[in-house]
Scaffold this active site. Sequence first.
Site, PDB file in Angstrom:
ATOM      1  N   GLY A   1       8.160 -28.216  25.717  1.00  0.00           N
ATOM      2  CA  GLY A   1       8.041 -28.629  24.468  1.00  0.00           C
ATOM      3  C   GLY A   1       7.649 -30.087  24.298  1.00  0.00           C
ATOM      4  O   GLY A   1       7.524 -30.852  25.324  1.00  0.00           O
TER       5      GLY A   1
ATOM      6  N   GLN B   1       5.595 -37.955  19.775  1.00  0.00           N
ATOM      7  CA  GLN B   1       5.044 -38.003  21.186  1.00  0.00           C
ATOM      8  C   GLN B   1       3.446 -37.891  21.346  1.00  0.00           C
ATOM      9  O   GLN B   1       2.951 -38.595  22.430  1.00  0.00           O
ATOM     10  CB  GLN B   1       5.496 -36.937  22.190  1.00  0.00           C
ATOM     11  CG  GLN B   1       7.185 -36.919  22.481  1.00  0.00           C
ATOM     12  CD  GLN B   1       7.442 -35.881  23.489  1.00  0.00           C
ATOM     13  OE1 GLN B   1       7.700 -34.707  22.952  1.00  0.00           O
ATOM     14  NE2 GLN B   1       7.575 -36.348  24.554  1.00  0.00           N
TER      15      GLN B   1
ATOM     16  N   CYS C   1      11.251 -35.698  30.404  1.00  0.00           N
ATOM     17  CA  CYS C   1      10.692 -35.863  29.312  1.00  0.00           C
ATOM     18  C   CYS C   1       9.100 -36.437  29.414  1.00  0.00           C
ATOM     19  O   CYS C   1       9.100 -37.288  30.319  1.00  0.00           O
ATOM     20  CB  CYS C   1      11.367 -36.754  28.239  1.00  0.00           C
ATOM     21  SG  CYS C   1      10.632 -37.258  26.701  1.00  0.00           S
ATOM     22  N   LEU C   2       8.295 -35.899  28.612  1.00  0.00           N
ATOM     23  CA  LEU C   2       6.779 -35.982  28.847  1.00  0.00           C
ATOM     24  C   LEU C   2       6.429 -37.607  28.513  1.00  0.00           C
ATOM     25  O   LEU C   2       5.579 -38.239  29.177  1.00  0.00           O
ATOM     26  CB  LEU C   2       5.769 -35.399  28.173  1.00  0.00           C
ATOM     27  CG  LEU C   2       5.718 -33.665  28.684  1.00  0.00           C
ATOM     28  CD1 LEU C   2       4.643 -33.000  27.872  1.00  0.00           C
ATOM     29  CD2 LEU C   2       5.213 -33.862  30.039  1.00  0.00           C
TER      30      LEU C   2
ATOM     31  N   HIS D   1      16.506 -31.527  22.472  1.00  0.00           N
ATOM     32  CA  HIS D   1      15.855 -32.627  22.746  1.00  0.00           C
ATOM     33  C   HIS D   1      14.517 -32.932  21.958  1.00  0.00           C
ATOM     34  O   HIS D   1      14.349 -34.051  21.622  1.00  0.00           O
ATOM     35  CB  HIS D   1      15.329 -32.169  24.020  1.00  0.00           C
ATOM     36  CG  HIS D   1      14.425 -33.368  24.893  1.00  0.00           C
ATOM     37  ND1 HIS D   1      14.846 -33.957  25.940  1.00  0.00           N
ATOM     38  CD2 HIS D   1      13.180 -33.719  24.609  1.00  0.00           C
ATOM     39  CE1 HIS D   1      13.889 -34.877  26.253  1.00  0.00           C
ATOM     40  NE2 HIS D   1      12.742 -34.591  25.553  1.00  0.00           N
ATOM     41  N   GLU D   2      13.977 -31.915  21.733  1.00  0.00           N
ATOM     42  CA  GLU D   2      12.918 -32.108  20.644  1.00  0.00           C
ATOM     43  C   GLU D   2      13.159 -32.582  19.085  1.00  0.00           C
ATOM     44  O   GLU D   2      12.346 -33.503  18.561  1.00  0.00           O
ATOM     45  CB  GLU D   2      11.869 -30.896  20.351  1.00  0.00           C
ATOM     46  CG  GLU D   2      11.234 -30.025  21.754  1.00  0.00           C
ATOM     47  CD  GLU D   2      10.574 -31.348  22.624  1.00  0.00           C
ATOM     48  OE1 GLU D   2      10.084 -32.180  22.122  1.00  0.00           O
ATOM     49  OE2 GLU D   2      10.737 -31.108  23.834  1.00  0.00           O
TER      50      GLU D   2
ATOM     51  N   HIS E   1      13.523 -36.203  19.058  1.00  0.00           N
ATOM     52  CA  HIS E   1      12.457 -36.921  19.117  1.00  0.00           C
ATOM     53  C   HIS E   1      11.929 -37.079  17.844  1.00  0.00           C
ATOM     54  O   HIS E   1      11.676 -38.048  17.377  1.00  0.00           O
ATOM     55  CB  HIS E   1      11.204 -36.061  19.923  1.00  0.00           C
ATOM     56  CG  HIS E   1      11.175 -36.287  21.087  1.00  0.00           C
ATOM     57  ND1 HIS E   1      10.993 -37.417  21.855  1.00  0.00           N
ATOM     58  CD2 HIS E   1      11.023 -35.364  22.353  1.00  0.00           C
ATOM     59  CE1 HIS E   1      10.816 -37.719  23.187  1.00  0.00           C
ATOM     60  NE2 HIS E   1      10.770 -36.307  23.471  1.00  0.00           N
TER      61      HIS E   1
HETATM   62 ZN    ZN Z   1      11.118 -35.768  25.357  1.00  0.00          ZN
END
Ligand code: ZN
Length: 158
Positions: free
Chosen positions: A46, A51, A85-86, A127-128, A131
Amino acid sequence: MAILEIKKFNEKVLRRRAEEVKEINDEIRKLVLDMEETMRANNGVGLAAPQVGVSKRVIVLESGALINPYLVRRGGAKLFDEEGCLSFPGIYINIKRHNKIKIEAMDVEGKEVEFEAEGLPARILQHEIDHIDGIPFFNRLGLWDKIKFKLRHLSLKF
Ligand code: ZN
């Protein structure tokens, strides 16, 4: 399409509430394609627009893109599971999240969609959506775990 740079750690765009998308135009369609390519190139499951430095309410998942996603209901038990998380490479933490949720959003064609998710997809969506609300995942830790997390990763200057 292009692979975009992923914003990391304490960059301000990750801490800001992203703006609603008013109109799905070429800019948004290109953003979605680039985000999908960026997610795949980084083996992510995701990715949210902040991000990649764009403060808009757009997320992409393996199943497609959601515009202005909104959590209309959270339910089920709150379960712990490990998340990465990226934007926080190399960090994996156990986070408690609702097991069942209901989402309203638009797809990339502007069609309204409404669906329920359970288990891992529900976790990824929460999670997204965090963000685009400017909430990094470690903010979901309990107080004591958050203190331990900050001590352990002090060098990252949160
Ligand atoms: Zn993340």
